[in-house]
Design a protein around this motif. Sequence first.
Motif, PDB file in Angstrom:
ATOM      1  N   VAL A   1      43.524   9.397  56.312  1.00 58.04           N
ATOM      2  CA  VAL A   1      43.590  10.974  56.028  1.00 58.04           C
ATOM      3  C   VAL A   1      43.761  11.617  57.510  1.00 58.04           C
ATOM      4  O   VAL A   1      44.451  12.542  57.646  1.00 58.04           O
ATOM      5  CB  VAL A   1      41.835  11.090  55.990  1.00 58.04           C
ATOM      6  N   THR A   2      43.750  10.831  58.833  1.00 57.34           N
ATOM      7  CA  THR A   2      44.051  11.140  60.007  1.00 57.34           C
ATOM      8  C   THR A   2      45.638  11.464  60.149  1.00 57.34           C
ATOM      9  O   THR A   2      46.054  12.466  60.698  1.00 57.34           O
ATOM     10  CB  THR A   2      43.696  10.349  61.260  1.00 57.34           C
ATOM     11  N   ALA A   3      46.395  10.379  59.399  1.00 53.00           N
ATOM     12  CA  ALA A   3      47.810  10.543  59.375  1.00 53.00           C
ATOM     13  C   ALA A   3      48.206  11.439  58.650  1.00 53.00           C
ATOM     14  O   ALA A   3      49.304  12.323  58.980  1.00 53.00           O
ATOM     15  CB  ALA A   3      48.489   9.179  58.834  1.00 53.00           C
ATOM     16  N   TYR A   4      47.428  11.932  57.245  1.00 55.80           N
ATOM     17  CA  TYR A   4      47.862  12.942  56.705  1.00 55.80           C
ATOM     18  C   TYR A   4      47.457  14.366  57.427  1.00 55.80           C
ATOM     19  O   TYR A   4      48.475  15.324  57.398  1.00 55.80           O
ATOM     20  CB  TYR A   4      47.026  13.146  55.415  1.00 55.80           C
TER      21      TYR A   4
ATOM     22  N   ALA B   1      41.213  18.112  56.950  1.00 56.97           N
ATOM     23  CA  ALA B   1      41.340  16.908  56.808  1.00 56.97           C
ATOM     24  C   ALA B   1      40.902  15.988  57.935  1.00 56.97           C
ATOM     25  O   ALA B   1      40.371  14.925  58.092  1.00 56.97           O
ATOM     26  CB  ALA B   1      42.851  16.520  56.518  1.00 56.97           C
ATOM     27  N   ALA B   2      41.331  16.470  59.226  1.00 57.27           N
ATOM     28  CA  ALA B   2      41.007  15.935  60.582  1.00 57.27           C
ATOM     29  C   ALA B   2      39.512  15.798  60.828  1.00 57.27           C
ATOM     30  O   ALA B   2      38.775  14.843  61.066  1.00 57.27           O
ATOM     31  CB  ALA B   2      41.644  16.826  61.826  1.00 57.27           C
ATOM     32  N   HIS B   3      38.659  16.922  60.524  1.00 58.98           N
ATOM     33  CA  HIS B   3      37.267  16.792  60.178  1.00 58.98           C
ATOM     34  C   HIS B   3      36.778  16.004  59.486  1.00 58.98           C
ATOM     35  O   HIS B   3      35.718  14.937  59.763  1.00 58.98           O
ATOM     36  CB  HIS B   3      36.628  18.252  59.934  1.00 58.98           C
ATOM     37  N   GLU B   4      37.085  15.909  58.095  1.00 58.66           N
ATOM     38  CA  GLU B   4      36.774  14.701  57.164  1.00 58.66           C
ATOM     39  C   GLU B   4      37.093  13.396  57.918  1.00 58.66           C
ATOM     40  O   GLU B   4      36.207  12.383  57.616  1.00 58.66           O
ATOM     41  CB  GLU B   4      37.821  14.807  55.927  1.00 58.66           C
ATOM     42  N   ALA B   5      38.237  13.142  58.429  1.00 58.77           N
ATOM     43  CA  ALA B   5      38.299  11.800  59.254  1.00 58.77           C
ATOM     44  C   ALA B   5      37.679  11.736  60.622  1.00 58.77           C
ATOM     45  O   ALA B   5      37.625  10.601  61.020  1.00 58.77           O
ATOM     46  CB  ALA B   5      40.010  11.681  59.333  1.00 58.77           C
ATOM     47  N   ARG B   6      36.699  12.725  60.861  1.00 60.08           N
ATOM     48  CA  ARG B   6      36.088  12.771  62.185  1.00 60.08           C
ATOM     49  C   ARG B   6      37.041  12.324  63.542  1.00 60.08           C
ATOM     50  O   ARG B   6      36.712  11.521  64.348  1.00 60.08           O
ATOM     51  CB  ARG B   6      35.109  11.618  62.085  1.00 60.08           C
TER      52      ARG B   6
ATOM     53  N   VAL C   1      41.085  17.169  66.000  1.00 55.26           N
ATOM     54  CA  VAL C   1      40.685  18.616  65.794  1.00 55.26           C
ATOM     55  C   VAL C   1      40.755  19.730  66.577  1.00 55.26           C
ATOM     56  O   VAL C   1      41.116  20.813  66.632  1.00 55.26           O
ATOM     57  CB  VAL C   1      39.055  18.369  65.323  1.00 55.26           C
ATOM     58  N   THR C   2      40.502  19.253  67.973  1.00 56.37           N
ATOM     59  CA  THR C   2      40.878  20.134  69.171  1.00 56.37           C
ATOM     60  C   THR C   2      42.333  20.549  69.067  1.00 56.37           C
ATOM     61  O   THR C   2      42.761  21.700  69.360  1.00 56.37           O
ATOM     62  CB  THR C   2      40.565  19.195  70.467  1.00 56.37           C
ATOM     63  N   TYR C   3      43.444  19.524  69.035  1.00 55.68           N
ATOM     64  CA  TYR C   3      44.772  19.888  69.054  1.00 55.68           C
ATOM     65  C   TYR C   3      45.106  21.053  68.060  1.00 55.68           C
ATOM     66  O   TYR C   3      45.596  22.043  68.295  1.00 55.68           O
ATOM     67  CB  TYR C   3      45.656  18.636  68.937  1.00 55.68           C
ATOM     68  N   ILE C   4      44.605  20.755  66.722  1.00 47.71           N
ATOM     69  CA  ILE C   4      44.766  21.760  65.615  1.00 47.71           C
ATOM     70  C   ILE C   4      44.294  23.069  65.880  1.00 47.71           C
ATOM     71  O   ILE C   4      44.903  24.174  65.631  1.00 47.71           O
ATOM     72  CB  ILE C   4      44.403  21.330  64.365  1.00 47.71           C
TER      73      ILE C   4
END
Length: 544
Positions: free
Chosen positions: A297-300, A330-335, A340-343
């Motif tokens: 999920v992080t890669a996605y 998605a980044a939140h879902e993957a923790r 998340v910060t970068y996005i």
Amino acid sequence: MTEGRSESLRRQQVRLAAELRAAGKTWVQAAEIFQTRFRLNPRVALRTVRGWSQTRAADEWNRRWPDEPKTFKSFSYWEIWPGKGGYSPSQDNLVRLAEIYECSVVDLLADLPSFRHLDSAAGTTLTAPRGTTTTLAGEIMVPGEAEILLRDLLSRRPGAEASAPLPADATGLYRLPEEVDFGELAQVIAMWMQRIPHSQARRDMLGNLTAALAVATVAPLTELAGLAQHADAAPAADLGRFDPATLAHCETMMPNLRKQGDVLGASSTLPSALAYRRIAEQQAKAAPNGALRDRAVTAYAELTQLSGWLCFNMGDYGSAQRFYDDARAAAHEARAVELVTYILCTMSHLATWQGKPRVGIDHAVAAAAWAEQSDTPYARAYAADVAVRALTADGQAARSKDTLDQEYAALQAALSGQSQRQSWWYFYDESFFWSTSAQNALKFHDADQVLTVTDKALKLSDQGNLHNRSFRLLFRAEAFARQRSIGLACQTITEAVELTSVNSTRRIEQRVRQLRRGLDPWKRTRAVKELDQAIGAYQSPPAS
């Protein structure tokens, strides 16, 4: 090799070098033949005849002198010299290069001009070395050298054996993007532009290059999905099942795709990014719960953010926002707190660019909060950076100055090397800080201050990041325009325009047109007329 295709340049060179060595030729003798056959200068020829890339040559250097390491950039600068943009190697470095290439120092400098014919006692007029020509100013120029090196890069697979089969044309750049060293490609593009003295010649050659690279913009996504296939990955037709090697390949491709966007532009990179995003999405759906699913999920999420960034640079802000929202969820879902910060930082940048600095400040504040949770100085520094840009756009001089100070402190902590650096921070360094300082100075300080910080940004810049370099040149051009140095402003904008012709970025084109409108009072001057010709020749027409 595919039947019916001519032998690739790289294989020609490997075969010729083997034949020359088998015939008893020394490296110097073989390199002299390479200079003539492939129109190379001696420093390039002595490296190429061994089948080495600039990176391999740097590795050879570092093996011998680990206390004074070099990167491929050093070799690129030495090989470009004495042309504009190159740096002359010191006497000590020349001696070491001679040791690596098993030649004399004189052999490395055989392309420099000779003035023996000026001696009244000379009985003959000496000519320049074979394979070279000189400009009227005496500067050595090898017209075909950059083209040869470009073709060499497009046909070379980093890490492959010299005798391995190689793609024979520019299509390989997009069918096998993981095999292209985009740092070296950027150096070749820059050298190509700097070594050709006449604007019309540069224009023609860049036009040919752009046409050759246009394959990516029309490549069907169904074909690009096959890019994930390699020896260990799951077949493209079976991507519905989870495969660790396929996921690893997607992760490996992300930094390469980012660099491709920096060098060749958003429109050339987006199809590949979307294809890999789709593959990562399939892997995330098929991955078992737990660490592997979080990783997928992080890669996605990262590939989705990258797709949004490319849309942003293409001027498609609506699509960029949708990709960013999806990536953030998605980044939140993957923790993935740091991602998340970068996005959030990129969302702040998008809002500020669209003239919504207050929204940009909101996103920057959220990014700063998540950065504290990630406990990563790069995250804290870049969250401060986007906050500076939003505060600057909102006219908040004092707060933007304080935040700049916070950014610099966090950046120094990051550069100390005490923390791990995630791949998406590859672009963020001290030059980026000075670039943001230039934007702040354009709002609140005089042109001299802008030029001071812009010079620092350009001096420290990664020369392979054509995207960032173009923006920094435009900051400098605006400062020149404010000083009413119209000729310097036009020359600087033209340099950015030429870079943009390869790295086709709508945002840069918009900025160029904005600066050009500011030059309307001088539109009848020769400098502005020449700038208009360059814009007309290099840039695409404005979107309707």
